[in-house]
Write an enzyme that holds these catalytic residues in place. Structure first.
Site, PDB file in Angstrom:
ATOM      1  N   HIS A  43       0.811  -1.211   0.000  1.00 13.75           N
ATOM      2  CA  HIS A  43       0.000   0.000   0.000  1.00 13.75           C
ATOM      3  C   HIS A  43       0.848   1.266   0.000  1.00 13.75           C
ATOM      4  CE1 HIS A  43      -3.389   2.621   1.660  1.00 13.75           C
ATOM      5  NE2 HIS A  43      -3.928   2.029   0.620  1.00 13.75           N
ATOM      6  N   LYS A  78       3.293   4.326  -1.261  1.00 16.45           N
ATOM      7  CA  LYS A  78       3.434   5.168  -2.456  1.00 16.45           C
ATOM      8  C   LYS A  78       4.729   5.963  -2.298  1.00 16.45           C
ATOM      9  CE  LYS A  78      -1.231   4.565  -1.957  1.00 16.45           C
ATOM     10  NZ  LYS A  78      -1.938   4.162  -0.736  1.00 16.45           N
ATOM     11  N   ASP A 106      17.343   9.572  -8.412  1.00 16.51           N
ATOM     12  CA  ASP A 106      18.786   9.845  -8.304  1.00 16.51           C
ATOM     13  C   ASP A 106      19.272   9.843  -6.857  1.00 16.51           C
ATOM     14  OD1 ASP A 106      19.138   9.993 -11.024  1.00 16.51           O
ATOM     15  OD2 ASP A 106      19.073  12.181 -11.126  1.00 16.51           O
ATOM     16  N   HIS A 150      -9.067  11.034   1.023  1.00 15.63           N
ATOM     17  CA  HIS A 150      -8.135   9.913   0.911  1.00 15.63           C
ATOM     18  C   HIS A 150      -6.858  10.160   1.699  1.00 15.63           C
ATOM     19  CE1 HIS A 150      -5.614   6.889  -1.352  1.00 15.63           C
ATOM     20  NE2 HIS A 150      -6.739   6.210  -1.203  1.00 15.63           N
ATOM     21  N   LYS A 204      -3.990  10.756   4.694  1.00 22.42           N
ATOM     22  CA  LYS A 204      -3.530  10.070   5.906  1.00 22.42           C
ATOM     23  C   LYS A 204      -2.482  10.979   6.556  1.00 22.42           C
ATOM     24  CE  LYS A 204      -4.126   6.824   2.397  1.00 22.42           C
ATOM     25  NZ  LYS A 204      -5.537   6.647   2.511  1.00 22.42           N
ATOM     26  N   ASP A 207       0.477  20.167  18.003  1.00 22.93           N
ATOM     27  CA  ASP A 207       1.093  21.387  18.510  1.00 22.93           C
ATOM     28  C   ASP A 207       1.725  22.178  17.367  1.00 22.93           C
ATOM     29  OD1 ASP A 207       0.103  20.601  20.933  1.00 22.93           O
ATOM     30  OD2 ASP A 207       2.012  19.929  21.753  1.00 22.93           O
TER      31      ASP A 207
END
Length: 414
Positions: A113, A115, A120, A291, A293, A298
């Site tokens: 899952h 991404k 380089d 979608h 996350k 603070d």
């Protein structure tokens, strides 16, 4: 692999495909040596084709490209799409591909899952955005609201080594990170431009990301905002959210109000009474499917990544988040979330809470414990070790090979 905090990084927030895709594609277009890529979803739509084009161009320039896509999340790539890459030397890997059974995908659990893109070994992208057009706002009402980060600096070395090992790269070097650790890396002197790469697997790092959320809630003094698309965490995290709110921390939770899957909202609603009763402010994002996350605490702590706070992400999927200590980035992400809260969210007040009946309480308890133990239940199913399937370049036809040999021989004679 275990990683420590890295100082001296440059971190840029990227919101949705409009900001993410141009930065990633531009980095690949400028690549001189290598591209590493992991994604859950790669669709053969306008975004996937644009990625394909810049990868083809980079491979033709001699850039070493290694990429891994999930066999469940990316099941419909054409042979032409893949072979045009592998013919140019691209290492193209499917994570746990499985044949269809009665037209249905069966490889539901233990998904890749993450991404991640690294170019380089100098710039990396980490977040929740897949390579599909549904992450562009032009996609329409079903376009997803999501986030990623672009990072430069010492943290990129950690991300590079991690991805190299994950995809079985020949370049990977073994380091001292391999020892087992049961505690999240701690930063005794939080400052600015510091970052920590955290991942979740089904071996030695089963709950690392969850531990960082728990530690964040325990240390919060003023304010916490969590925006999470698929919110159904375990009791420990729910308890810490309540504890933070009850000791005076303002805790705000943003969940989907227009979910891409109806069951998502049903599950989150089961938790509303428990959270709101303790003073947690719950908001539903209603502009389009959420979608993201992400979270801030603070004035300094932030996280952006691929991990939801649900049984799949916390107990089954392979995930990756970046934990960030940086005041400027915290403020940037906070400003974005405050704008979402003021313009596109509806607060769940008492009149919108689920009914407080014995039936609802019983249903909530049963469903909560079933979903929380779902990973263990899934473990009772016929188990297999997820495998990596390297897609090999097509074999040249024998006649074509013979013609090439004869042409070379004629050239040598002349």
């Amino acid at each position: 692999m275990n990683f420590g905090w890295r100082e001296g990084n440059q971190i840029r927030l990227l919101e949705n495909g409009e900001q993410f895709f141009p930065r990633v594609f531009g980095a690949i277009q400028r690549a001189q040596r290598s591209v590493l890529l992991e994604t859950f979803i790669l669709f053969e739509d306008e975004v996937g084709k644009a990625l394909h084009e810049v990868l083809i161009d980079a491979a033709q320039r001699g850039v070493k490209i290694e990429m891994m896509v999930d066999g469940y999340g990316s099941p419909n790539l054409s042979d032409e799409f893949v072979t045009s890459l592998t013919t140019l030397g691209v290492r193209f890997i499917y994570y746990d591909p499985r044949p269809l059974v009665m037209g249905m995908r069966t490889n539901v659990f233990r998904r890749l899952h993450r991404k991640i893109v690294v170019v380089d070994e100098a710039v990396a992208f980490v977040g929740g955005i897949n390579f599909s057009a549904e992450h562009n706002t032009s996609y329409g009402p079903e376009a997803k609201q999501d986030y990623a980060v672009e990072v430069k600096g010492p943290i990129v070395e950690d991300i590079t080594r991690f991805v190299q090992q994950a995809i079985g790269s020949e370049q990977v070097t073994r380091r001292w990170w391999g020892h087992r650790s049961h505690q999240p890396a701690r930063n005794s002197t939080p400052g600015d431009a510091q970052a920590l790469f955290v991942h979740r697997d089904n071996d030695e790092h089963r709950d690392d990301i969850e531990k960082h959320y728990l530690e964040m809630l325990q240390k919060a003094k003023q304010d916490v905002i969590i925006a999470n698309a698929y919110f159904f965490p375990g009791y420990r995290l729910l308890r810490e959210m309540r504890n933070s709110a009850q000791r005076g921390v303002r805790v705000r939770l943003i969940v989907q109000g227009e979910p891409d899957m109806p069951i998502v909202k049903v599950g989150a609603e089961l938790l509303y009474n428990y959270l709101v009763d303790a003073g947690v402010e719950v908001y539903e994002y209603c502009r389009r499917p959420l979608h993201g996350k992400i979270a801030v605490m603070d004035q300094q702590w932030s996280t952006v990544g691929s991990s939801n706070l649900d049984p799949l992400s916390l107990s089954l999927n392979l995930e990756a988040n970046l934990i960030i200590h940086d005041r400027q980035f915290n403020q940037t992400l906070r400003d974005n979330l405050e704008q979402l809260l003021s313009k596109d969210c509806v607060r769940v007040q008492d009149d919108r809470l689920p009914p407080r009946t014995w039936w609802h309480l019983t249903k909530s308890v049963i469903v909560f414990h079933f979903l929380r133990h779902f990973p263990a239940i899934a473990g009772w199913l016929p188990a297999h070790t997820p495998r990596l399937s390297l897609m090999k370049p097509p074999v040249q036809p024998e006649m074509e090979t013979q013609d090439r040999i004869e042409a070379d021989n004629e050239g040598a004679k002349s």
